[in-house]
Structures are given as structure tokens and as C-alpha cells.
Write a protein that holds these residues in place. Sequence first.
Motif, mmCIF file in Angstrom:
data_model
loop_
_atom_site.group_PDB
_atom_site.id
_atom_site.type_symbol
_atom_site.label_atom_id
_atom_site.label_comp_id
_atom_site.label_asym_id
_atom_site.label_seq_id
_atom_site.Cartn_x
_atom_site.Cartn_y
_atom_site.Cartn_z
ATOM 1 N N LEU A 39 0.710 -1.252 -0.036
ATOM 2 C CA LEU A 39 -0.211 0.079 0.081
ATOM 3 C C LEU A 39 0.725 1.274 -0.218
ATOM 4 O O LEU A 39 0.750 2.155 -0.862
ATOM 5 N N GLN A 71 -12.795 1.121 0.445
ATOM 6 C CA GLN A 71 -11.957 -0.073 0.188
ATOM 7 C C GLN A 71 -11.974 -0.883 1.456
ATOM 8 O O GLN A 71 -11.706 -2.290 1.684
ATOM 9 N N CYS A 225 -3.535 4.814 -3.280
ATOM 10 C CA CYS A 225 -3.177 4.789 -1.946
ATOM 11 C C CYS A 225 -3.980 3.427 -1.398
ATOM 12 O O CYS A 225 -3.316 3.372 -0.318
ATOM 13 N N TYR A 226 -5.107 3.023 -1.677
ATOM 14 C CA TYR A 226 -5.716 2.053 -0.807
ATOM 15 C C TYR A 226 -5.858 0.550 -1.506
ATOM 16 O O TYR A 226 -6.995 0.042 -1.270
ATOM 17 N N TYR A 227 -4.676 0.173 -1.998
ATOM 18 C CA TYR A 227 -4.832 -1.253 -2.289
ATOM 19 C C TYR A 227 -3.634 -1.711 -1.753
ATOM 20 O O TYR A 227 -2.401 -1.153 -1.615
ATOM 21 N N GLY A 228 -3.386 -3.077 -1.671
ATOM 22 C CA GLY A 228 -2.174 -3.527 -1.028
ATOM 23 C C GLY A 228 -2.558 -4.753 -0.078
ATOM 24 O O GLY A 228 -1.809 -5.721 0.498
ATOM 25 N N THR A 253 -3.802 -3.016 7.712
ATOM 26 C CA THR A 253 -3.151 -2.289 6.737
ATOM 27 C C THR A 253 -3.947 -1.203 6.289
ATOM 28 O O THR A 253 -3.343 0.101 6.044
ATOM 29 N N CYS A 314 8.067 -1.322 -1.206
ATOM 30 C CA CYS A 314 6.876 -1.617 -2.077
ATOM 31 C C CYS A 314 7.040 -2.610 -3.192
ATOM 32 O O CYS A 314 6.010 -3.466 -3.632
#
Length: 479
Positions: A39, A71, A225-228, A253, A314
Motif C-alpha cells: 500500500l 476499500q 493509495c488504498y490497495y495492497g 493495513t 513496495c
Amino acid sequence: MNQKSMDQDTAQLEALGLRSEFDRSMSFWENFSLGFTYLSPVVGVYSVFALAIQAGGPPMIWNYLLVGFGQFLVCLVFGEIVSQYPISGGIYPWSLRLVGERWAWMSAWVYAWALFTTVAAVSVGGAPFLSQLIGIEFGNSGFIWIAILMILISTILNLSGTRLLAQVAFFGFLCELIGAVVVGGYLLFFAKVNSISILWNTFSFGEGVNYFPAFLASSVAAMFCYYGFEACGDVAEETPNASAAIPKSMRMTIYIGGGAATFVCLALLLAVPNIDKAISGEDSDPVTTTLVSAMGMTGYRMVIGVVMISFLSCLLSLQAAASRLLFSFARDGMIFGSKYLNHLSKSNKVPVNALVITGLIPILIASIGHWLQDAVTTIISFASAGIYIAFQMVVLAALYARYQGWKPSGSFTLGKLGIWINVLALLYGLTAVANMVWPRTPEEPWYINYGMIFTTLIVISSGLLYLIIKKPHLQRNIS
């Protein structure tokens, strides 16, 4: 890891028809760190801050809360699924068991290409920061070579095994979180030049309903910014007590990563020396302007050092997720080259050939930039859209499975709220994808303005063509 937990993990996989050869050496905090560094709030905010403020002004920060909530709904749905199906590769085995082979194949195809392009995007995005860190100005080709070097380093580290992956991810998490808190805190306490009221000031973007299109356009930055969190599930077979641990690490997370991203964005907004120049684009790099103004060049380079650690960790997490997806895909014989991609190394217990592929394809994508810079920009534009589309294929699969009678039976369930959360997650996801791919730059060439739609159509149509011609769903190896 105690023997009882190991036996339970083994029994759960065997009940699903699988015997895992992975080394379960990734602790809960290391699993969470993998999702957090994927993320990567610092990478996300620093990379798209200029784009967001030019699109919607300071109120764009509220998107971090709204997108975070949307999310989070998706994360809850994923938590139920991974709790019942804690299998490496995440999106592919989840879709397989919720719907079937063809749906799973397409979900994995879209997600794989989204990950490949994201690895390329992050490496290309990190190159200018390294240039600033060492104080040497590189041209476009120089940035591409830096990106390739970053991917190679990430591949070598990943090939060293789960233990090193987990340790580097945890180190990256600590560096990034401490960096976000320290830098953000410094900006707020010692470099604040703007009133908090600017967070409601729409400047020249219009008032009330007229501001809404600009607000939607700026929300794309928060979506980046909001996946991971799904990466936590991609390494399920390497995490003890995965059924209970991974849903929790996914939620953490969102909490910690989203909170850090919002905090960093807030600090930057309140410390930007000239907000009007940042909005107009006259200041094309307000992040650098703000940090240099607040900390001087020496302080700025120290921050960039932390940023580079964030970029590398990352990349490491992205590549780990992509390789586990390929391995899971190949373990069922569902992709070309399966017999080469479905093996783990005897020494490090990692999918070596899959890792090599997840290094080579992003390198090829990034290398196009040597000759066609606009082309690589267009290809990379698929990164975020592809991941969101793959997410919604899983959310839709879960809703379909519920309609067919599926009742989540893992350690984590949503109970009676599950169906409603699932529906809301799907509604959010569909609107998010539509907002993300919407063409907003008519002054740009068509392949830029329609870049996300164009690349998405290519990926989906090529996947469907392969599915129709090769029929991989009929070649699945059933363990």
C-alpha cells in the motif's frame, strides 16, 4: 510457530485438496508489513500529491477518508474469503472456489497484468527520487535504467526466500511509518503556513454541486493509495494461523496505512509555501518545494532516503504478490509455461521461475520508455484500474456464491451483515472503477485521455481470446 497451529493450517489446506510446500515462517506483523509496504502511504501520497491538488484543490484530502471506507468494505469481504480459503495467490484461488475456473482465470489474468504494470509504475516513479537523492540529473533513458536496476534488486531480494522478504518488509514498514510520523509532525509543528480552513476552500474549482466533478477527479489519487491489503492473502501459505491472522492484518493495513497516508497529505497541505502555485501547476512539484522549504536540502535528502526505502520495499511486496499469483495459477496448470512456474526452490521455498517472470515482464514494460515515453505512460495507466477491476471480480464472485448458498465458514465471518457489506462493496467498487477510467483530459492525445479504458480493453480482450482458443479451464490439474 507451535505444532498445533501448524497441524491446523495443514489440515485446512488438505480439506481444500492442497498440500503446501511453502515455509510458514512469516509472522503476523511481517504479513501485515507486506500489505503495508505494498500500500505504501508515503509512495502513494508523494507520487500523486501534485496531480490531486491540481485536480481538486485542498479538499481532495477528504477522499482519503471516503475511499478508505469504501476499500475497507472490500477488505472485509476479502477477509471472509481468505479466512475460509487461505491459499497462496489470493484472487485466483478465491475466485476459483467461489465461482469456477473461467471466472478465476480471467480474474487472475487481469490482476497479474495489473501487478506487472504496477511494478513498472512504482520503479519508474521511484527513479526521479533517486536522482534527487544523489544530486545527479538523469534524462528519460537514465530514469528507465534506474527503474530496471530497482526491479533487479527487488528480484534478487525476493529470490533469497520468505524469511528475508518478511524481514525487509518489516524494516520497510518501520522506516516508512516512522518517516511519515516524523516528517508529517515536523511539517505541522514547525513549517505550517496555511490555515486548516483551506481543507474546505475549493478555490477556483467552483462551489457546492459545481465542485463535485473536481472532487471526483481528485479522488483518483486516494484510490492509488488504498490497495495492497490483498497481498497479505497472497502469501497465506507462508503465514501461520492464516485463517485468523490474515483478515486481521488486512484490516490493519487499511487502518494504519490509510491513517498514515491521510496524515502525510494533511501535513503537506498545511505546509505548502504557495498553495495557489501548487493548484495552478506553476509549482509542478509541490512536495519537493514544501520539504526543501521546511527542512533545507540536507533534510530533504534525508527524507528522500526514507522514500527510496519505501519504494524498494513496495516493489518487493508487489513482486512477491505477483509471483505467488503466478505460482498458484501454474500449480493448477492454468497458464502457459505452468510446468516451469509451479515449482518452489528446494533451498528457499520460493517460486523461483515465477519470480524471474515477475521481474522480466515489468522490465520489458519499463524499457519501452527508452523509445516511446507516452506508450509506457499509457500502459502503466492500467495499473490502478486493473487492480480495482480484479478486486470487483472477487467481490462479485462472493455475492454470486452467497446467492448460490455459500456461507463463509472461516475463523473470520461477517455474519448476517455479510450480504449487505458485500453489496455495498460492489456498489462502491463499480463507481470507483467508472470514476477512475473516466476520460478527463480532452486536450491530450486519445491514447492518454482514454489510456485506462484502452489498456483495460486490451488486457480483457486478450484474456478472453486466450480463454476461448486455449481453453485453460479444461486443463486444470485437480489436486
